[in-house]
Design a protein around this motif. Structure first.
Motif, mmCIF file in Angstrom:
data_model
loop_
_atom_site.group_PDB
_atom_site.id
_atom_site.type_symbol
_atom_site.label_atom_id
_atom_site.label_comp_id
_atom_site.label_asym_id
_atom_site.label_seq_id
_atom_site.Cartn_x
_atom_site.Cartn_y
_atom_site.Cartn_z
ATOM 1 N N PRO A 7 0.807 -0.884 0.078
ATOM 2 C CA PRO A 7 0.308 0.048 0.071
ATOM 3 C C PRO A 7 0.649 1.632 -0.004
ATOM 4 C CG PRO A 7 -0.823 -1.616 1.548
ATOM 5 C CD PRO A 7 0.212 -1.912 1.094
ATOM 6 N N PHE A 8 0.511 2.264 -1.176
ATOM 7 C CA PHE A 8 0.841 3.748 -0.319
ATOM 8 C C PHE A 8 2.216 3.899 -1.473
ATOM 9 C CE2 PHE A 8 -0.429 3.170 4.064
ATOM 10 C CZ PHE A 8 -1.973 3.919 3.276
ATOM 11 N N GLN A 9 2.539 2.528 -2.516
ATOM 12 C CA GLN A 9 3.312 2.702 -3.238
ATOM 13 C C GLN A 9 3.310 3.554 -4.318
ATOM 14 O OE1 GLN A 9 4.504 -1.279 -4.782
ATOM 15 N NE2 GLN A 9 6.045 -1.137 -2.703
ATOM 16 N N GLY A 10 2.451 3.760 -4.991
ATOM 17 C CA GLY A 10 2.196 5.220 -6.532
ATOM 18 C C GLY A 10 1.439 6.412 -5.519
ATOM 19 N N VAL A 11 1.132 6.243 -3.845
ATOM 20 C CA VAL A 11 0.698 6.946 -3.836
ATOM 21 C C VAL A 11 1.112 8.613 -3.625
ATOM 22 C CG1 VAL A 11 -0.784 8.620 -2.003
ATOM 23 C CG2 VAL A 11 -1.094 5.988 -2.815
ATOM 24 N N PRO A 12 0.997 10.282 -4.112
ATOM 25 C CA PRO A 12 2.258 10.348 -3.876
ATOM 26 C C PRO A 12 2.176 10.882 -1.962
ATOM 27 C CG PRO A 12 0.871 11.375 -5.617
ATOM 28 C CD PRO A 12 0.244 10.346 -4.404
ATOM 29 N N TYR A 13 3.437 11.246 -1.668
ATOM 30 C CA TYR A 13 3.747 11.300 0.228
ATOM 31 C C TYR A 13 3.461 10.591 0.564
ATOM 32 C CZ TYR A 13 3.654 16.294 -1.817
ATOM 33 O OH TYR A 13 4.396 17.404 -2.302
ATOM 34 N N GLY A 14 3.481 9.092 -0.202
ATOM 35 C CA GLY A 14 3.490 7.737 0.644
ATOM 36 C C GLY A 14 4.201 7.477 1.511
ATOM 37 N N SER A 15 6.102 8.040 1.141
ATOM 38 C CA SER A 15 6.465 7.635 2.541
ATOM 39 C C SER A 15 6.280 8.351 3.763
ATOM 40 C CB SER A 15 7.868 8.482 2.469
ATOM 41 O OG SER A 15 7.918 9.624 2.127
ATOM 42 N N LEU A 16 5.731 9.885 3.621
ATOM 43 C CA LEU A 16 5.391 10.906 4.788
ATOM 44 C C LEU A 16 3.886 10.205 5.699
ATOM 45 C CD1 LEU A 16 5.475 13.751 3.526
ATOM 46 C CD2 LEU A 16 7.314 13.400 5.225
ATOM 47 N N LEU A 17 3.104 9.156 4.586
ATOM 48 C CA LEU A 17 2.016 8.584 4.816
ATOM 49 C C LEU A 17 1.956 7.188 6.223
ATOM 50 C CD1 LEU A 17 -0.329 8.273 2.536
ATOM 51 C CD2 LEU A 17 -0.877 9.988 4.360
ATOM 52 N N VAL A 18 3.500 6.319 5.888
ATOM 53 C CA VAL A 18 4.359 5.422 6.423
ATOM 54 C C VAL A 18 5.489 6.025 7.634
ATOM 55 C CG1 VAL A 18 5.946 3.691 6.517
ATOM 56 C CG2 VAL A 18 4.521 4.284 4.543
ATOM 57 N N ILE A 19 5.309 7.478 7.990
ATOM 58 C CA ILE A 19 6.077 7.497 8.356
ATOM 59 C C ILE A 19 5.201 8.590 9.868
ATOM 60 C CG2 ILE A 19 7.081 9.435 9.898
ATOM 61 C CD1 ILE A 19 8.921 9.690 7.153
ATOM 62 N N VAL A 20 3.669 8.688 9.771
ATOM 63 C CA VAL A 20 2.473 9.196 10.642
ATOM 64 C C VAL A 20 1.560 8.087 10.717
ATOM 65 C CG1 VAL A 20 0.588 10.376 9.913
ATOM 66 C CG2 VAL A 20 2.430 11.669 9.192
ATOM 67 N N ILE A 21 1.853 6.720 10.121
ATOM 68 C CA ILE A 21 1.295 5.889 10.806
ATOM 69 C C ILE A 21 2.268 5.111 11.614
ATOM 70 C CG2 ILE A 21 0.373 3.376 10.239
ATOM 71 C CD1 ILE A 21 -0.540 4.360 7.421
ATOM 72 N N SER A 22 3.625 5.569 10.984
ATOM 73 C CA SER A 22 4.067 4.700 12.336
ATOM 74 C C SER A 22 4.497 5.414 13.740
ATOM 75 C CB SER A 22 5.450 4.185 11.375
ATOM 76 O OG SER A 22 6.092 5.129 11.789
ATOM 77 N N LEU A 23 4.021 6.287 13.802
ATOM 78 C CA LEU A 23 4.237 6.919 15.094
ATOM 79 C C LEU A 23 3.135 7.567 15.557
ATOM 80 C CD1 LEU A 23 5.976 10.665 13.458
ATOM 81 C CD2 LEU A 23 7.114 8.730 15.048
#
Length: 316
Positions: free
Chosen positions: A284-300
């Protein structure tokens, strides 16, 4: 009635000792701060190594001499503790040397002891027999030790307050160690001085006819029992302080370990999350713009929730 004389060995020219050396009158001589000429005088006059008695001996001594062959009738070495005890136990004993002659009592200490002066100045006029004064003096000595020991109660109470407010520290450990050494010394002194009490009851009671002096012997025994009870009670109390310190230290250590465990769990969540998104599969989120930021927010967000949950738990 007796004559009471104080002799400062540091300033004495032996005149006072020689003048008081007659047995024609009842007299008490209190000698303190003895020097070399005093030691030589006692060796010559009474065959006593006074310097060794004052500064080397660490056990009580009681000796009876034959009046036909010696001027000395009775010699007693009584030991007392130094009040200001540091961490070193080396020579923390004060010696009280008592030399009883037929009509004279000679008392020697390394330093001037005010309680001895006060005793004879306050009671000397009412005492008629110098040969029994030494029992009263031993009584006053033990009473002084009991007073000093009771003053240690304030130091122990202060330690308890410091432990509760500041927690265990090096200073507190040193103070407890100093007090324990003082009590160990007192325990040794009590056992030693009881030998003098046994000697008095065994050898001297037949020479003491006055009822009030027999009562002094009984009082001496009672005061030694009181001192022994105080030492045992303070030792028990200090042991309880050891338990408090150990429990306090364990509690602090447990809190530290709990905090470290919480941090480990919270920091493990981002590590797992980032490792999961780092595998070579479609995620999930691999093709989504700012996907890495979403992963960081989810982990936090997960980390915060886990941290909040851990804080709410009473135990791990």
């Amino acid at each position: 009635m007796i004559d009471y004389i104080e002799v400062d060995g540091e300033n004495s020219n032996l005149k006072e000792l020689k003048c008081s050396n007659s047995n024609s009158l009842n007299s008490v001589v209190y000698l303190f701060n003895p020097k070399d000429k005093i030691y030589d005088f006692f060796k010559e006059e009474y065959q006593l190594d006074l310097e060794n008695l004052l500064y080397e001996e660490e056990e009580v001594i009681h000796e009876i001499s034959d009046a036909k062959t010696s001027k000395q009738e009775l010699m007693i070495l009584f030991i007392l503790p130094h009040q200001n005890l540091k961490n070193d136990l080396n020579r923390k004993i004060k010696a009280l040397v008592i030399l009883k002659l037929k009509k004279k009592l000679i008392i020697v200490t390394g330093e001037k002891e005010d309680f001895i002066s006060d005793f004879f100045k306050n009671t000397g006029e009412s005492v008629e027999r110098s040969e029994v004064n030494f029992i009263q003096l031993l009584n006053v000595s033990i009473q002084k030790v009991i007073k000093d020991v009771k003053e240690k109660r304030e130091e122990i109470s202060l330690l308890e307050t410091q432990i509760q407010s500041l927690g265990p520290s090096g200073i507190i450990f040193n103070e407890i160690l100093r007090l324990k050494k003082y009590l160990i010394l007192l325990d040794f002194i009590i056992d030693s001085d009881r030998k003098i009490l046994s000697f008095i009851k065994r050898e001297q009671m037949e020479n003491i006819k006055e009822i009030h002096m027999q009562n002094e012997v009984t009082l001496l025994e009672e005061r030694m029992d009181t001192l022994d009870a105080l030492v045992r009670a303070y030792n028990k109390y200090l042991s309880s302080l050891d338990t408090i310190i150990n429990n306090n230290s364990s509690f602090q250590l447990n809190n530290i370990m709990k905090t470290l465990t919480e941090l480990t769990v919270v920091l493990t969540i981002p590590t797992i999350t980032y490792g999961f998104w780092g595998i070579n599969l479609k995620l999930p989120f691999q093709g989504v713009p700012y996907g890495s930021l979403l992963v960081i927010v989810i982990s936090l967000l997960i980390s915060v929730l886990v941290w909040y949950w851990l804080k709410k738990k009473k135990s791990l």
